[in-house]
Scaffold this motif. Structure first.
Motif, mmCIF file in Angstrom:
data_model
loop_
_atom_site.group_PDB
_atom_site.id
_atom_site.type_symbol
_atom_site.label_atom_id
_atom_site.label_comp_id
_atom_site.label_asym_id
_atom_site.label_seq_id
_atom_site.Cartn_x
_atom_site.Cartn_y
_atom_site.Cartn_z
ATOM 1 N N GLY A 110 -59.891 -27.619 -13.037
ATOM 2 C CA GLY A 110 -58.825 -27.599 -12.042
ATOM 3 C C GLY A 110 -57.648 -26.750 -12.457
ATOM 4 N N ALA A 111 -57.890 -25.713 -13.248
ATOM 5 C CA ALA A 111 -56.794 -24.883 -13.747
ATOM 6 C C ALA A 111 -56.344 -23.824 -12.749
ATOM 7 C CB ALA A 111 -57.204 -24.211 -15.060
ATOM 8 N N ASN A 112 -56.849 -23.878 -11.526
ATOM 9 C CA ASN A 112 -56.419 -22.882 -10.545
ATOM 10 C C ASN A 112 -55.196 -23.330 -9.756
ATOM 11 O OD1 ASN A 112 -57.882 -24.873 -9.275
ATOM 12 N ND2 ASN A 112 -58.689 -23.511 -7.697
ATOM 13 N N SER A 113 -54.783 -24.604 -9.901
ATOM 14 C CA SER A 113 -53.585 -25.064 -9.204
ATOM 15 C C SER A 113 -53.073 -26.357 -9.839
ATOM 16 C CB SER A 113 -53.884 -25.311 -7.725
ATOM 17 O OG SER A 113 -54.792 -26.377 -7.591
ATOM 18 N N GLY A 114 -51.869 -26.727 -9.473
ATOM 19 C CA GLY A 114 -51.294 -28.007 -9.878
ATOM 20 C C GLY A 114 -51.099 -28.173 -11.378
ATOM 21 N N LEU A 115 -51.338 -29.404 -11.853
ATOM 22 C CA LEU A 115 -51.132 -29.720 -13.267
ATOM 23 C C LEU A 115 -52.075 -28.941 -14.173
ATOM 24 C CD1 LEU A 115 -50.616 -33.576 -13.147
ATOM 25 C CD2 LEU A 115 -48.914 -31.831 -13.582
ATOM 26 N N GLY A 116 -53.304 -28.733 -13.722
ATOM 27 C CA GLY A 116 -54.252 -27.957 -14.521
ATOM 28 C C GLY A 116 -53.740 -26.555 -14.782
ATOM 29 N N LEU A 117 -53.185 -25.924 -13.749
ATOM 30 C CA LEU A 117 -52.629 -24.577 -13.891
ATOM 31 C C LEU A 117 -51.451 -24.574 -14.861
ATOM 32 C CD1 LEU A 117 -52.469 -21.604 -13.046
ATOM 33 C CD2 LEU A 117 -51.030 -22.331 -11.138
ATOM 34 N N GLN A 118 -50.560 -25.569 -14.729
ATOM 35 C CA GLN A 118 -49.397 -25.638 -15.614
ATOM 36 C C GLN A 118 -49.813 -25.862 -17.064
ATOM 37 O OE1 GLN A 118 -46.283 -24.875 -14.729
ATOM 38 N NE2 GLN A 118 -47.222 -24.403 -12.762
ATOM 39 N N ASN A 119 -50.773 -26.739 -17.277
ATOM 40 C CA ASN A 119 -51.258 -26.979 -18.641
ATOM 41 C C ASN A 119 -51.911 -25.731 -19.213
ATOM 42 O OD1 ASN A 119 -50.483 -29.689 -19.104
ATOM 43 N ND2 ASN A 119 -52.099 -30.357 -17.741
ATOM 44 N N ALA A 120 -52.735 -25.045 -18.421
ATOM 45 C CA ALA A 120 -53.390 -23.822 -18.889
ATOM 46 C C ALA A 120 -52.349 -22.771 -19.262
ATOM 47 C CB ALA A 120 -54.331 -23.286 -17.814
ATOM 48 N N ARG A 121 -51.329 -22.612 -18.422
ATOM 49 C CA ARG A 121 -50.281 -21.629 -18.669
ATOM 50 C C ARG A 121 -49.551 -21.913 -19.982
ATOM 51 N NH1 ARG A 121 -45.226 -21.593 -17.898
ATOM 52 N NH2 ARG A 121 -45.145 -23.548 -16.743
ATOM 53 N N VAL A 122 -49.196 -23.170 -20.213
ATOM 54 C CA VAL A 122 -48.464 -23.523 -21.435
ATOM 55 C C VAL A 122 -49.359 -23.371 -22.662
ATOM 56 C CG1 VAL A 122 -47.345 -25.425 -22.658
ATOM 57 C CG2 VAL A 122 -46.775 -24.961 -20.285
ATOM 58 N N LEU A 123 -50.611 -23.791 -22.564
ATOM 59 C CA LEU A 123 -51.529 -23.647 -23.707
ATOM 60 C C LEU A 123 -51.732 -22.180 -24.060
ATOM 61 C CD1 LEU A 123 -54.169 -26.380 -22.872
ATOM 62 C CD2 LEU A 123 -52.517 -26.410 -24.732
ATOM 63 N N MET A 124 -51.891 -21.321 -23.053
ATOM 64 C CA MET A 124 -52.032 -19.879 -23.320
ATOM 65 C C MET A 124 -50.765 -19.314 -23.928
ATOM 66 S SD MET A 124 -54.383 -18.348 -20.247
ATOM 67 C CE MET A 124 -53.430 -18.975 -18.902
ATOM 68 N N HIS A 125 -49.615 -19.817 -23.509
ATOM 69 C CA HIS A 125 -48.325 -19.382 -24.066
ATOM 70 C C HIS A 125 -48.280 -19.642 -25.569
ATOM 71 C CE1 HIS A 125 -43.978 -18.686 -24.147
ATOM 72 N NE2 HIS A 125 -43.875 -19.791 -24.862
ATOM 73 N N TYR A 126 -48.928 -20.723 -26.012
ATOM 74 C CA TYR A 126 -48.952 -21.077 -27.435
ATOM 75 C C TYR A 126 -50.173 -20.511 -28.166
ATOM 76 C CZ TYR A 126 -44.854 -24.014 -27.222
ATOM 77 O OH TYR A 126 -43.572 -24.472 -27.101
ATOM 78 N N GLY A 127 -50.887 -19.575 -27.548
ATOM 79 C CA GLY A 127 -51.968 -18.874 -28.233
ATOM 80 C C GLY A 127 -53.335 -19.491 -28.110
ATOM 81 N N CYS A 128 -53.483 -20.523 -27.298
ATOM 82 C CA CYS A 128 -54.761 -21.199 -27.130
ATOM 83 C C CYS A 128 -55.621 -20.397 -26.154
ATOM 84 C CB CYS A 128 -54.526 -22.592 -26.576
ATOM 85 S SG CYS A 128 -56.009 -23.601 -26.458
ATOM 86 N N THR A 129 -56.926 -20.335 -26.427
ATOM 87 C CA THR A 129 -57.874 -19.736 -25.492
ATOM 88 C C THR A 129 -58.261 -20.801 -24.484
ATOM 89 O OG1 THR A 129 -58.719 -18.279 -27.202
ATOM 90 C CG2 THR A 129 -60.111 -18.610 -25.257
ATOM 91 N N VAL A 130 -58.056 -20.518 -23.198
ATOM 92 C CA VAL A 130 -58.319 -21.502 -22.148
ATOM 93 C C VAL A 130 -59.539 -21.068 -21.345
ATOM 94 C CG1 VAL A 130 -57.418 -22.607 -20.079
ATOM 95 C CG2 VAL A 130 -55.911 -22.162 -22.007
#
Length: 131
Positions: A110-130
């Motif tokens: 569910g990373a295309n919208s809502g909380l999933g998108l926000q979590n994916a964005r923050v994890l990528m900001h910290y260098g995580c591969t999503v």
């Protein structure tokens, strides 16, 4: 016996931290805002229960145990959430090091919208591969 004692101590510490978080959240929020939050949580809980009871397609893909597990997790989140954004939680947990999660992989549905998108964005900001 030593590991059981240390596990018990760890569990007690975690429980104390949760209680402190709930107490601080409750005392810092105005009464009307707390009431609105509680009513919203009740409305969501009733909506979830209604969907589970009257939607055969939902019951076909999940058990009653899964439903109550999810319900418990959501209720815990509703009680302990103090209104922080995903970014604020990440800064508390990881600091400002943009490479804190470098080399780590996260799978988010569910990373295309809502909380999933926000979590994916923050994890990528910290260098995580999503994924």
């Amino acid at each position: 016996a030593a590991s059981t004692s240390s596990e018990r101590t760890s569990q007690q510490r975690t429980l104390q931290q949760r209680r402190a978080l709930v107490a601080s959240t409750s005392s810092s929020m105005p009464l009307m805002q707390r009431l609105r939050t509680e009513l919203f949580a009740l409305k969501m809980a009733l909506r979830m229960a209604h969907q589970y009871l009257f939607d055969p397609s939902l019951r076909a893909v999940s058990s009653i145990r899964q439903f109550f597990t999810m319900f418990g997790q959501i209720a815990y989140e509703a009680v302990t959430n103090n209104g922080k954004t995903v970014e604020e939680v990440a800064v508390e947990a990881l600091g400002k090091d943009r490479n804190a999660l470098s080399g780590k992989v996260a799978i988010i549905t569910g990373a295309n919208s809502g909380l999933g998108l926000q979590n994916a964005r923050v994890l990528m900001h910290y260098g995580c591969t999503v994924i």
